[in-house]
Design a protein around this motif. Structure first.
Motif, PDB file in Angstrom:
ATOM      1  N   VAL A 104       6.962   3.220   5.456  1.00  0.00           N
ATOM      2  CA  VAL A 104       5.436   3.323   5.711  1.00  0.00           C
ATOM      3  C   VAL A 104       5.011   2.544   6.889  1.00  0.00           C
ATOM      4  N   THR A 105       4.090   2.987   7.697  1.00  0.00           N
ATOM      5  CA  THR A 105       3.771   2.598   8.825  1.00  0.00           C
ATOM      6  C   THR A 105       2.333   3.187   9.452  1.00  0.00           C
ATOM      7  N   ILE A 106       1.987   2.776  10.397  1.00  0.00           N
ATOM      8  CA  ILE A 106       0.542   3.493  10.754  1.00  0.00           C
ATOM      9  C   ILE A 106       1.034   4.926  11.443  1.00  0.00           C
ATOM     10  N   ASP A 107      -0.033   5.697  11.353  1.00  0.00           N
ATOM     11  CA  ASP A 107       0.315   7.046  11.959  1.00  0.00           C
ATOM     12  C   ASP A 107       0.465   7.339  13.565  1.00  0.00           C
ATOM     13  N   TYR A 108       0.053   5.977  14.156  1.00  0.00           N
ATOM     14  CA  TYR A 108       0.390   6.075  15.673  1.00  0.00           C
ATOM     15  C   TYR A 108       1.737   5.859  15.903  1.00  0.00           C
ATOM     16  N   LEU A 109       2.380   5.073  15.186  1.00  0.00           N
ATOM     17  CA  LEU A 109       3.842   4.891  15.563  1.00  0.00           C
ATOM     18  C   LEU A 109       4.619   6.011  14.790  1.00  0.00           C
ATOM     19  N   MET A 148     -11.848  -6.826  13.485  1.00  0.00           N
ATOM     20  CA  MET A 148     -11.328  -7.330  14.872  1.00  0.00           C
ATOM     21  C   MET A 148      -9.892  -7.383  14.885  1.00  0.00           C
ATOM     22  N   MET A 149      -9.318  -7.889  13.738  1.00  0.00           N
ATOM     23  CA  MET A 149      -7.894  -8.015  13.801  1.00  0.00           C
ATOM     24  C   MET A 149      -7.310  -6.745  13.724  1.00  0.00           C
ATOM     25  N   GLN A 150      -7.651  -5.859  13.164  1.00  0.00           N
ATOM     26  CA  GLN A 150      -7.163  -4.384  12.994  1.00  0.00           C
ATOM     27  C   GLN A 150      -8.191  -3.425  13.567  1.00  0.00           C
ATOM     28  N   PRO A 151      -8.434  -3.427  14.611  1.00  0.00           N
ATOM     29  CA  PRO A 151      -9.653  -2.499  15.276  1.00  0.00           C
ATOM     30  C   PRO A 151      -9.401  -1.064  15.306  1.00  0.00           C
ATOM     31  N   PHE A 152      -7.912  -0.666  15.374  1.00  0.00           N
ATOM     32  CA  PHE A 152      -7.839   0.817  15.903  1.00  0.00           C
ATOM     33  C   PHE A 152      -8.191   1.764  14.776  1.00  0.00           C
ATOM     34  N   ASN A 153      -8.405   3.017  14.903  1.00  0.00           N
ATOM     35  CA  ASN A 153      -8.464   3.945  14.270  1.00  0.00           C
ATOM     36  C   ASN A 153      -7.175   4.452  13.729  1.00  0.00           C
ATOM     37  N   ASN A 154      -6.405   3.873  13.060  1.00  0.00           N
ATOM     38  CA  ASN A 154      -4.968   4.144  12.567  1.00  0.00           C
ATOM     39  C   ASN A 154      -5.128   4.216  11.066  1.00  0.00           C
ATOM     40  N   TYR A 155      -4.396   4.945  10.439  1.00  0.00           N
ATOM     41  CA  TYR A 155      -3.965   5.293   9.058  1.00  0.00           C
ATOM     42  C   TYR A 155      -2.619   5.166   8.509  1.00  0.00           C
ATOM     43  N   LEU A 156      -2.515   4.412   7.550  1.00  0.00           N
ATOM     44  CA  LEU A 156      -1.055   4.195   6.884  1.00  0.00           C
ATOM     45  C   LEU A 156      -0.589   5.470   6.468  1.00  0.00           C
ATOM     46  N   GLU A 157       0.766   5.618   6.773  1.00  0.00           N
ATOM     47  CA  GLU A 157       1.594   6.967   6.429  1.00  0.00           C
ATOM     48  C   GLU A 157       2.926   6.899   5.965  1.00  0.00           C
ATOM     49  N   VAL A 158       3.228   7.432   5.149  1.00  0.00           N
ATOM     50  CA  VAL A 158       4.590   7.246   4.357  1.00  0.00           C
ATOM     51  C   VAL A 158       5.291   8.543   4.968  1.00  0.00           C
ATOM     52  N   ILE A 159       6.515   8.008   5.503  1.00  0.00           N
ATOM     53  CA  ILE A 159       7.347   8.922   6.159  1.00  0.00           C
ATOM     54  C   ILE A 159       8.754   8.906   5.777  1.00  0.00           C
ATOM     55  N   ASP A 160       9.618   9.931   5.757  1.00  0.00           N
ATOM     56  CA  ASP A 160      11.038   9.947   5.590  1.00  0.00           C
ATOM     57  C   ASP A 160      11.998   9.708   6.699  1.00  0.00           C
ATOM     58  N   VAL A 161      12.750   8.636   6.989  1.00  0.00           N
ATOM     59  CA  VAL A 161      13.444   8.780   8.227  1.00  0.00           C
ATOM     60  C   VAL A 161      15.042   8.602   7.928  1.00  0.00           C
ATOM     61  N   MET A 184       0.715  -1.312  -0.078  1.00  0.00           N
ATOM     62  CA  MET A 184       0.068   0.014   0.072  1.00  0.00           C
ATOM     63  C   MET A 184       0.730   1.222  -0.152  1.00  0.00           C
ATOM     64  N   GLY A 185       2.001   1.149   0.515  1.00  0.00           N
ATOM     65  CA  GLY A 185       3.000   2.390   0.546  1.00  0.00           C
ATOM     66  C   GLY A 185       3.277   2.664  -0.997  1.00  0.00           C
ATOM     67  N   ARG A 186       3.323   1.779  -1.613  1.00  0.00           N
ATOM     68  CA  ARG A 186       3.663   2.137  -3.192  1.00  0.00           C
ATOM     69  C   ARG A 186       2.664   2.982  -3.824  1.00  0.00           C
ATOM     70  N   LYS A 187       1.348   2.724  -3.466  1.00  0.00           N
ATOM     71  CA  LYS A 187       0.207   3.278  -4.234  1.00  0.00           C
ATOM     72  C   LYS A 187       0.347   4.668  -3.394  1.00  0.00           C
ATOM     73  N   LEU A 188       0.444   4.822  -2.120  1.00  0.00           N
ATOM     74  CA  LEU A 188       0.503   6.258  -1.293  1.00  0.00           C
ATOM     75  C   LEU A 188       1.656   7.182  -1.806  1.00  0.00           C
ATOM     76  N   ASN A 189       2.707   6.293  -2.224  1.00  0.00           N
ATOM     77  CA  ASN A 189       3.882   7.241  -2.802  1.00  0.00           C
ATOM     78  C   ASN A 189       3.848   7.504  -4.165  1.00  0.00           C
ATOM     79  N   GLY A 190       2.707   7.466  -4.749  1.00  0.00           N
ATOM     80  CA  GLY A 190       2.601   7.838  -6.213  1.00  0.00           C
ATOM     81  C   GLY A 190       3.065   6.706  -7.279  1.00  0.00           C
TER      82      GLY A 190
END
Length: 499
Positions: free
Chosen positions: A444-449, A379-392, A343-349
């Motif tokens: 790419v990770t979740i916004d929480y992390l 139930m496996m992924q119940p949290f209100n998290n969003y995938l996010e792409v960041i530069d580290v 999914m990170g590839r899609k978010l990364n254009g």
């Protein structure tokens, strides 16, 4: 059986359940981290109907009984996704909980929403080391509680974890954290010496051991006036027969009992205190199918309106699994990490990312072999998290791997191999190459992390490149319907962060 009264269950039935009858003692029943497990879990353990059988049975035959929850009654099943905590806090009332403290997940919808729910609660809420003055939760908590049983005064304090790094920023508005050890010791001293309490019991949501401090082990070792700690947060099952784990010497050289009963309401803890000499024993009661014949139809009726919405989502097939994949084994965390990478590839254009992280704590249920339903994925992924792409930066990425190693490793994409020793990473390779501390990596990770949650502070200052418009489980549903159409879920079970 009427849920608003104590039903008599025979001593013979108690004996069949291995439940003790000590009518003149103080019996403390306790739970922790039940995580919205209103129904039995995917191992057919737990469930509030069964738990009520245990509670009513003990209460009917022990006149001095008190019921306590050590936090995180919410988050983890669709009951929370659909109803936002209403069901769980209502169950605390209807099961007759005397006291409770907050866990970190109680803040998942923010302190304002939490306050709205707690204003309707009949449970006594305790917090010794949160200053709530002027915030949404102001006036809803007591710093300690005192109960008297047969002339003996028992004091209770509630010790909460530090919100920063564990609870998402913005979700704990109006909460000022006070040092847990200092607040516990000062209040325990006050209870013991000013209020003349005969015992002091700490209800804790710190976790049993590990970092960051303080944990229950630290609280026990640095205390003088605390006799018992009823813990939560780490999902630790402390076996009563393991005295080395259950009893820890305090600063005055006396043993402190630390009790915790795992997660999802699979067990209820029972601490039996002799009110003559204040000696005590600790045991646990399994919450399983042997209780089904005694469940309350009145309580079941309360759940009917809520259950319809949950059950309907459990009937919608969205995928198929090639095998049974447990949420504590590598396969599922590998699967969601590879999903995030794709999914990170899609978010990364359409351009590739370098790697993906997913925390194993985000996996709240297993997947069975065969049909996988919409409800299971939620139930496996119940949290209100969003995938996010960041530069580290590479040096920060290495520090982030050490944070994950500290908790035994997390989920990483298939192109990553990390070796751990003594809870640190000794080697981290991406596509077969060591991480370059001077290079920038696209993660790419979740916004929480990405925002530093779960103590991932090394990621908190990383520039944000892209973010999904929908929560993780919805991205995962799209991924199953499109990218994996016609394929079975069948991830590798190889540990990618390993010793």
């Amino acid at each position: 059986m009427n849920i608003f009264s104590k039903a008599f269950l025979s001593v013979g039935f108690l004996a069949a359940l291995s439940l003790p009858v000590f009518a003149d003692n103080l019996v403390i029943l306790h739970t922790n981290d039940t995580h919205s497990q209103i129904d039995p879990n995917d191992k057919n353990m737990g469930g509030v109907l069964r738990r009520k059988v245990v509670i009513d049975s003990v209460r009917a035959n022990n006149r001095n009984t008190i019921l306590i929850d050590a936090g995180d009654a919410v988050q983890g099943t669709m009951f929370f996704n659909l109803y936002g905590g209403e069901v769980e806090y209502k169950m605390l009332d209807l099961l007759g909980y005397d006291m409770a403290i907050l866990g970190n997940h109680d803040f998942d919808n923010g302190s304002e929403a939490l306050a709205d729910l707690l204003k309707k609660s009949n449970t006594r809420w305790i917090s010794t080391n949160y200053d709530l003055t002027g915030g949404p939760l102001d006036g809803l908590f007591e710093p300690y509680a005192i109960y008297e049983f047969d002339g003996k005064k028992i004091g209770f304090i509630g010790i909460n974890l530090r919100p920063h790094g564990m609870i998402a920023d913005g979700n704990y508005n109006g909460v000022e954290y006070l040092d847990g050890i200092k607040a516990a010791n000062a209040t325990a001293w006050h209870l013991r010496h000013n209020e003349k309490a005969d015992m002091v019991i700490a209800i804790s949501h710190l976790g049993y051991s590990g970092k960051p401090a303080p944990k229950d082990l630290d609280l026990a070792r640095q205390s003088e006036d605390i006799d018992i700690i009823i813990g939560g947060h780490s999902h630790t099952y402390i076996n009563p027969s393991d005295s080395a784990k259950a009893y820890v010497e305090n600063a005055a050289g006396r043993p402190v009992l630390i009790a915790q009963v795992g997660k999802q309401g699979m067990n209820v803890g029972l601490i039996d205190i002799n009110l003559d000499d204040l000696t005590h024993t600790y045991s646990t009661i399994a919450v399983d199918s042997r209780l089904d014949s005694r469940t309350s139809p009145d309580l079941a009726a309360v759940l009917v309106p809520y259950r319809h919405g949950v059950d309907s989502l459990m009937q919608i097939k969205v995928a198929e699994s090639a095998g049974n994949f447990e949420n504590f084994e590598p396969g599922l965390i590998n699967f969601v990490s590879d999903f995030a990478f794709d999914m990170g590839r899609k978010l990364n254009g359409g351009k590739p990312v370098d790697l993906a992280f997913m925390n194993k704590g985000s996996l709240r249920r297993s997947l069975p072999e065969g049909d996988v339903t919409l409800g299971m994925i939620m139930m496996m992924q119940p949290f209100n998290n969003y995938l996010e792409v960041i530069d580290v930066k590479g040096k920060d990425l290495l520090e982030a791997f050490d944070v994950m190693a500290m908790r035994g490793g997390d989920g990483v994409s298939a192109n990553v191999d990390a070796t751990m020793k003594d809870k640190k990473c000794t080697s981290v390779k991406i596509n077969g190459k060591n991480i370059d501390p001077t290079k920038t990596y696209r993660l790419v990770t979740i916004d929480y992390l990405a925002n530093g949650g779960d103590y991932m502070e090394p990621l908190a200052s990383a520039p944000k490149i892209a973010r999904s418009h929908q929560v993780v489980y919805k991205d995962l549903l799209d991924y199953l319907a499109n990218d994996m159409k016609g394929q079975k879920i069948n991830p590798s079970n190889t540990r990618r962060m390993h010793d």
